[in-house]
Design an enzyme around this catalytic site. Structure first.
Site, PDB file in Angstrom:
ATOM      1  N   SER A  68     -23.780  47.799  -6.609  1.00  0.00           N
ATOM      2  CA  SER A  68     -22.410  47.774  -6.099  1.00  0.00           C
ATOM      3  C   SER A  68     -21.869  46.346  -6.049  1.00  0.00           C
ATOM      4  O   SER A  68     -20.737  46.079  -6.448  1.00  0.00           O
ATOM      5  CB  SER A  68     -22.370  48.398  -4.705  1.00  0.00           C
ATOM      6  OG  SER A  68     -21.046  48.430  -4.215  1.00  0.00           O
ATOM      7  N   THR A  87     -16.139  51.452  -3.616  1.00  0.00           N
ATOM      8  CA  THR A  87     -16.465  51.106  -2.240  1.00  0.00           C
ATOM      9  C   THR A  87     -17.844  50.469  -2.195  1.00  0.00           C
ATOM     10  O   THR A  87     -18.752  50.866  -2.933  1.00  0.00           O
ATOM     11  CB  THR A  87     -16.340  52.320  -1.291  1.00  0.00           C
ATOM     12  OG1 THR A  87     -16.638  51.871   0.047  1.00  0.00           O
ATOM     13  CG2 THR A  87     -17.291  53.454  -1.663  1.00  0.00           C
ATOM     14  N   GLU A  88     -17.979  49.469  -1.348  1.00  0.00           N
ATOM     15  CA  GLU A  88     -19.173  48.625  -1.297  1.00  0.00           C
ATOM     16  C   GLU A  88     -20.459  49.427  -1.145  1.00  0.00           C
ATOM     17  O   GLU A  88     -21.522  49.020  -1.609  1.00  0.00           O
ATOM     18  CB  GLU A  88     -19.083  47.636  -0.115  1.00  0.00           C
ATOM     19  CG  GLU A  88     -18.064  46.550  -0.284  1.00  0.00           C
ATOM     20  CD  GLU A  88     -16.718  46.904   0.302  1.00  0.00           C
ATOM     21  OE1 GLU A  88     -16.239  48.036   0.074  1.00  0.00           O
ATOM     22  OE2 GLU A  88     -16.147  46.037   0.990  1.00  0.00           O
ATOM     23  N   ASN A  89     -20.372  50.546  -0.414  1.00  0.00           N
ATOM     24  CA  ASN A  89     -21.587  51.304  -0.121  1.00  0.00           C
ATOM     25  C   ASN A  89     -22.000  52.228  -1.258  1.00  0.00           C
ATOM     26  O   ASN A  89     -22.856  53.081  -1.057  1.00  0.00           O
ATOM     27  CB  ASN A  89     -21.419  52.085   1.190  1.00  0.00           C
ATOM     28  CG  ASN A  89     -20.165  52.919   1.228  1.00  0.00           C
ATOM     29  OD1 ASN A  89     -19.081  52.428   0.922  1.00  0.00           O
ATOM     30  ND2 ASN A  89     -20.290  54.172   1.589  1.00  0.00           N
TER      31      ASN A  89
END
Lengths: 235, 226, 226, 235
Positions: free
Chosen positions: C91, C49-51
């Protein structure tokens, strides 16, 4: 050397009208609610704020916008469960928006911290968000040139901090924090727990103290999501 | 008896006096490493090494070395409370990104423009640059410590470097065995000199004009064990 | 009785069958998140996930949420053994640097060139892009899951996107409610279609020519709870 | 998913003649001695090697060069206490050298891993090492354009690794390891201790497993400095 500041009010007292302020967090995760609220209490105008989002509900970044402190927002995703504060101001032309793809936003901030004035990325090539930006080809593929992003201040939430400014973060609340500390002239960090130097193992330091200028302890910090579920407003 | 010239230890001592409490400092390999020994009491500088340590301390006792804990010169070091490890990209983000307060480097030549030559003596042998070209850009203040002249008496402070450059217009202060000289607006500005050295004598050993801008102080250092 | 079209769950199921064991996968916000539920038994994909989380698991029970542990859609998630946290630059190094095996995204329009439009329906309202423009570059395979046509029956698979682009020439496979279509050499190549759907009927609902290159399989999915 | 490889020989068996290989370490700190020696045992020719240095004594990277495996070296500092192996070959024109400033080397490798094909840096501007490189001005200051650096393989030494490839590093042995794992198609990592997934806390992971393809356990790895002080040679 001791970078500790006694109070939230003292910590944000250096931020004046028109300053550029990076604010850590991804949605509520890592949002430095107490520092933002202290900045609202101080009262500032004309800020340029860098954050991934544009606030949710009526606390934290949304409250900062609602209080009229923010002239321009640089972000990737100005939507949330309750984005009314930003949405109304934006549609009324009362706040400027620079929309940046999320990975480009992160990399521009890192570049600001790392002394890289510009870099090339495939992201946004051929899209509206690349309009007006230089384009170059490397090895047969096209890329967009992006510039570094720096700020006067960063407001960041960390987990443990020592008096030298070394930091750890809690879970995925890390997100933009380490980058924003690097890219700001004065990184102001709230930590849930303040320790003496040596209280964080050198292998475990995520943000080395060289990137941090001020540390203020805020035990049991608020979580934006919890505040919003409780219908909180600030002030 | 006044010294004819400062020892390396004394040059390092003088440079150390200008490092303020809490400064983040990178010391070049070799002679500049001596600066760490002469921090004034009560001041705490944080030393950075290119290979990924902040806040390291002096060498351990022989036999107690940990060879994963070395400085850029590949010498064993120790840690202080509050130290941190990080990768090379982060280390040079600190350098290039303007996060260091001071870098103190050696020099073959320094030009009045602030140009520095300290990585190559020419096309012979094996060239090696390390972090020198990175360090000269980014640190808020780049200072040089050096003998005032070369071993065969030629000026090291020159109008224009003849050796390959490390960086352009990057040095702002030079601590030599004879003087402390600022570089300001493309000129050498004399700040301090040894008491027994006349301006003319100093000028004769310097390859570019020494300018005077305000008082010239006496370069005073303690006698130090060699 | 054969389905007239697949449910979202069924589209997600079909897309999940193409994710191999050990694949690193990013699922777009919303509908694509469903893909994670339909991993075939014995295969273990690692979700990004991007975060800043690798190897997160499904949502926790209500009341057990940790709001520092969320996905890109700001929904609470859980961790699996072997998970890792990292900052946003790292990320997106994973994303942009070609380290993800698959990204599965939603779409407003997909063109036969592989162009994708999925971030903006035009100049009205508040624009928001998030990580979409990054994800379409870098993942080794960018796939789209989507209804075959819009709510008012217009083709979503088109000759040329009319909505603002997310990326140019980035999509290589589209899983729709009616078919599985590859994008190859600037053409839509039909791989699978529902058994009850003729090629002509499918073509009529598609905004660009469907090419045939080898056998067209039957798009078969289990009946799934909605 | 299990990225564990049973033996050093198996781990390096994929590396063929002419491959580009990034080798972690700064001097001896972080040098993957056992992986390098396994590569010597395999026997390869014409490698392009990326390392900060050029080896010391007659073990590790120096031994790889001495064995005639390396055609080209990309490094910042090809000097050491005992650099005779590289020096002789270089002066005899038997090995090619690309000299890169250390920070530029690190950033080029990171860029390779992060999908950034080119970036601008102040480093080397106006020097011989910038010759032939594009130059651009940003905000009145001049910068040199540098390209990303990628490799087919990386050989890296880590401390703890799990079967998913998540890694931690020991002290300053971290240096180039995390970057080289990112920038290589196949990162081959020797770990002093292999653990099951979950054996490394998610906050403590330095290199996430997505950047690692093969993990081989080497308990009690050799330290280059110790070998050289003992006068070791390999093979």
């Amino acid at each position: 050397m001791n970078k500790t500041i006694a109070s939230l009010a003292d910590a944000v007292s250096v931020i004046g009208d028109g300053a550029s302020v990076m604010i850590g967090g991804f949605g509520g995760s890592g949002s430095p609610i107490e520092l933002i609220h202290a900045l609202i209490d101080k009262g500032v105008k004309g800020l340029t704020v860098v954050n991934n989002n544009a606030g949710n509900g009526h606390v934290g970044l949304a409250a900062l916008i609602e209080a009229g402190c923010v002239a321009k927002l640089i972000c990737s995703f100005p939507r949330s469960a309750d984005p009314v504060v930003f949405t109304e101001r934006y549609l009324a032309g009362k706040i400027e928006l620079e929309l940046v793809p999320q990975g480009t936003l992160a990399e521009r901030i890192r570049a600001g911290g790392a002394g890289i004035p510009a870099f090339y990325t495939p992201t946004s090539y051929g899209t509206d968000l690349a309009k007006g930006k230089p384009v170059a080809e490397f090895d047969g593929r096209s890329y967009v040139q992006e510039r570094w992003l720096k700020a006067d201040f960063a407001l960041v939430k960390a987990e443990i901090g020592d008096t030298h400014g070394n930091l750890t973060y809690r879970a995925a609340a890390r997100n933009f924090g380490p980058l924003m500390c690097m890219a700001s002239s004065t990184a102001i960090v709230q930590v849930s727990k303040l320790v003496e130097p040596g209280g964080i193992a050198p292998e475990s330091v995520i943000t080395p103290g060289i990137f941090v200028q001020k540390v203020v302890e805020v035990p049991n910090p608020a979580q934006e999501e919890d505040l919003n579920r409780a219908g909180a407003r600030y002030p | 008896m006044t010294a004819e010239k400062l020892s390396n230890a004394q040059i390092a001592w003088r440079a150390a006096q200008d490092i303020v409490d809490g400064a983040y400092v990178n010391l070049g390999i070799g002679f500049p490493e001596m600066v760490a020994q002469y921090q004034p009491p009560g001041r705490q500088a944080i030393f950075h090494t290119e290979n990924g340590i902040l806040d390291f301390g002096p060498a351990p006792k022989p036999g107690a070395e940990d060879w994963d804990l070395i400085n850029a010169g590949k010498k064993a070091v120790t840690l202080k409370p509050g130290s941190a490890f990080f990768d090379h990209a982060t280390s040079f983000a600190m350098v290039r990104g303007g996060h260091l307060d001071v870098a103190i480097l050696g020099a073959y030549q320094v030009a009045q423009s602030g140009d520095l030559a300290n990585w190559s003596t020419g096309p012979k042998g094996v060239p090696a640059v390390g972090g020198a070209m990175d360090l000269v850009h980014g640190a808020k203040r780049v200072a040089v410590i050096t003998e005032h002249v070369t071993k065969d008496g030629k000026p090291k402070l020159v109008e224009r470097c003849t050796l390959p450059l490390t960086g352009v217009g990057c040095v702002t202060r030079v601590y030599t065995s004879l003087a402390v000289i600022d570089i300001d607006g493309g000129k050498f500005v004399l700040r301090e000199k040894l008491a027994n050295m006349t301006l003319d004598a100093l000028q004769a050993l310097t390859g570019a004009k020494l300018h005077i801008d305000g008082a010239v102080g006496e370069l005073k250092v303690p006698s130090l064990a060699a």
